[in-house]
Design an enzyme around this catalytic site. Structure first.
Site, short mmCIF file in Angstrom:
data_model
loop_
_atom_site.label_atom_id
_atom_site.label_comp_id
_atom_site.label_asym_id
_atom_site.label_seq_id
_atom_site.Cartn_x
_atom_site.Cartn_y
_atom_site.Cartn_z
CG ASP A 71 15.18 26.99 -23.29
OD1 ASP A 71 15.54 27.40 -22.17
OD2 ASP A 71 15.88 26.24 -24.01
NE ARG A 96 13.92 28.10 -27.08
CZ ARG A 96 14.32 29.37 -27.00
NH1 ARG A 96 15.60 29.67 -27.20
NH2 ARG A 96 13.47 30.33 -26.73
NE ARG A 145 21.28 27.46 -30.46
CZ ARG A 145 20.60 27.67 -29.35
NH1 ARG A 145 19.48 28.34 -29.38
NH2 ARG A 145 21.05 27.22 -28.19
CG HIS A 174 20.87 33.34 -29.71
ND1 HIS A 174 20.10 32.85 -28.68
CD2 HIS A 174 20.39 32.74 -30.84
CE1 HIS A 174 19.20 31.98 -29.15
NE2 HIS A 174 19.37 31.89 -30.45
CB CYS A 268 17.49 35.83 -23.66
SG CYS A 268 19.20 35.70 -24.18
#
Ligand code: ARG
Length: 275
Positions: A71, A96, A145, A174, A268
């Site tokens: 990612d 991540r 998150r 997000h 992103c």
């Protein structure tokens, strides 16, 4: 409808090529580990986005991709900077976590003041900055998150007011999947991604916001990068392109179908660096 001409401002961005991009775990509803990604296409589409931003006159730095961090292409999540200060990321998911240190190393090579976070936060995934709104305003998302405690921490480190916004739809996990800065003072957002109280806050702060609908959000149309005039967004988001054009901006489309399999699109993949 006529608008005064939208003025672009030259930006500095950080991107990371999807050389190791796969969908081998699922940490958001878009990720399907049974649907294979096309690595060649993913790289080609990423390169188009990179070149589009460079051709618009922006400086694009590139971060070395790391094996085992599929990612990492989503570079927006690695940190959040305002006026030369970097608030580092601390990822929610262990898959991540190691990305944060590679971003920190990048900033260590430049003239940045880097602050290590105590609380979980996913950088520009959940933070947006509007330099000319209310003297410099940070918008921050929570609910999936970023820990709301990180909002207060960011305010103390960055010295700008932080407005906390609650995300309520897991598809828009997000902030940058549900809201984007169109320029230094205005935003576009999908109201239903936010709690009713946060919708009220957004309409009070941004009476002239460009409102997006569910189809725009589903096409990752909110996941855009704007320089104040040119709004780079993915091809699928045709309705969103029409809306920004009607508001006086110039939509610039890129096909990012492969990155969508990871649950992300233009924004992103691009961190804005604010020296
Ligand atoms: N697969 C990544 C994750 O779920 C996608 C991140 C998208 N990035 C973003 N800024 N919304 O963490």
């Amino acid at each position: 409808m006529s608008h005064t001409e939208r003025m672009p401002r030259t930006r500095t961005y950080l991107m990371c090529p999807p050389e190791h991009f796969t969908v081998e775990y699922a940490i958001n509803p878009w990720m399907d580990t049974t649907a294979p990604v096309d690595p060649v296409l993913a790289l080609k589409q990423w390169q188009m986005l990179h070149d589009t931003l460079a051709e618009l006159g922006h400086q694009v730095h590139v971060l070395d991709p790391q094996p085992g961090l599929p990612d990492m292409v989503f570079a927006a999540n690695g940190a959040f900077s305002v006026d030369g200060t970097v608030y580092g990321a601390r990822f929610k998911h262990p898959q991540r976590a190691a990305e944060a240190a590679f971003h920190q190393l990048f900033y260590a090579q430049g003239a940045w003041r880097f602050a290590d976070p105590a609380f979980v936060n996913e950088g520009e995934g959940d933070f947006a900055y509007l330099p000319n709104a209310y003297g410099g305003l940070i918008l921050a998302g929570y609910g999936f998150r970023t820990d709301p405690a990180a909002h207060a921490e960011a305010q103390e480190i960055l010295g700008r007011p932080v407005v906390s916004l609650k995300l309520v739809d897991p598809a828009y996990y997000h902030l940058d999947t549900a809201l984007a800065a169109l320029d230094d003072r205005n935003v576009t957002y999908f109201p239903d991604a936010f709690s009713p109280a946060s919708q009220r806050v957004l309409s009070q702060l941004f009476p002239d916001a460009v409102l997006a609908d569910r189809a725009d959000a589903e096409a990752f149309g909110l996941n855009l990068v704007s320089d104040g005039r040119n709004v780079v967004l993915n091809t699928e988001a045709a309705g969103m392109a029409d809306k920004v054009r009607a508001a006086g901006y110039t939509p610039v489309t890129v096909d990012l179908s492969e990155l969508k399999r990871g649950g992300g699109s233009v924004k992103c993949a691009v961190a804005e660096l604010r020296p």
